[in-house]
Write an enzyme that holds these catalytic residues in place. Sequence first.
Site, PDB file in Angstrom:
ATOM      1  N   GLY A  32      14.786  16.433 -13.683  1.00  0.00           N
ATOM      2  CA  GLY A  32      15.233  15.402 -15.147  1.00  0.00           C
ATOM      3  C   GLY A  32      15.108  14.287 -14.588  1.00  0.00           C
ATOM      4  CD  GLN A  49      17.820   8.997 -12.848  1.00  0.00           C
ATOM      5  OE1 GLN A  49      17.142   9.371 -14.031  1.00  0.00           O
ATOM      6  NE2 GLN A  49      17.417   9.645 -11.588  1.00  0.00           N
ATOM      7  CG  HIS A  60      22.493  14.816 -12.460  1.00  0.00           C
ATOM      8  ND1 HIS A  60      22.613  14.481 -11.609  1.00  0.00           N
ATOM      9  CD2 HIS A  60      21.390  13.574 -12.764  1.00  0.00           C
ATOM     10  CE1 HIS A  60      22.376  13.887 -10.788  1.00  0.00           C
ATOM     11  NE2 HIS A  60      21.770  13.279 -11.932  1.00  0.00           N
ATOM     12  CD  GLU A  61      18.167  13.502 -15.918  1.00  0.00           C
ATOM     13  OE1 GLU A  61      18.447  11.965 -15.557  1.00  0.00           O
ATOM     14  OE2 GLU A  61      18.127  14.522 -13.685  1.00  0.00           O
ATOM     15  CB  CYS A  76      20.213  11.729  -7.819  1.00  0.00           C
ATOM     16  SG  CYS A  76      20.302  10.592  -9.126  1.00  0.00           S
ATOM     17  CG  LEU A  77      14.189  11.990  -9.225  1.00  0.00           C
ATOM     18  CD1 LEU A  77      12.938  12.453 -10.270  1.00  0.00           C
ATOM     19  CD2 LEU A  77      13.219  13.338  -7.839  1.00  0.00           C
ATOM     20  CG  HIS A 133      20.942   9.183 -14.794  1.00  0.00           C
ATOM     21  ND1 HIS A 133      21.419   8.175 -13.106  1.00  0.00           N
ATOM     22  CD2 HIS A 133      20.885   9.976 -13.838  1.00  0.00           C
ATOM     23  CE1 HIS A 133      21.912   8.613 -12.830  1.00  0.00           C
ATOM     24  NE2 HIS A 133      21.087   9.624 -12.740  1.00  0.00           N
TER      25      HIS A 133
END
Length: 159
Positions: free
Chosen positions: A45, A50, A135-136, A93-94, A139
């Site tokens: 994701g 991000q 999660h996304e 998380c990226l 953000h």
Amino acid sequence: MAILPLVTWPDERLTTPCTPAMADAATRQLAADMLETMYAAPGRGLAAPQVGHMIRLFVMDTGWKEGKPNPRVLLNPEILWRSDTLVTGPEGCLSIPGITAQVPRAAAVRLRWTDLDGQEFHEILTRFDAICAQHEADHLDGILMLDRVPPENRVGADA
């Protein structure tokens, strides 16, 4: 398509709520670039902040690593309902490389979003799809996975 540079914590864009996304050519291109970036990272994701775009857009594909690709582009997603049942599991998380945290999430969510053609969708997501979407979506509201970790479990997880 292009691989975009990732914004990493503690960049303030990651804690800033996003504005609504428009279903236009620029958003279509951004979504394509985000999918390419997500696969290259490799993640499941990726939210627009991000990659430095402060709009309510995220992409996800929870099955591609198991050979079952199902790329999704979600504009202006909204979680309408969360199950009372929580599951706690490891999340990465990226934008927070090298950190994995045990994050409690609703086991199921009802999600509403529009696609790149402006069509509205509603779906109940479960299992990893629900966790990834939460999660996304976080953000887009300026919330990081570390914000969801109970304080007693934060040792070594935050600075």
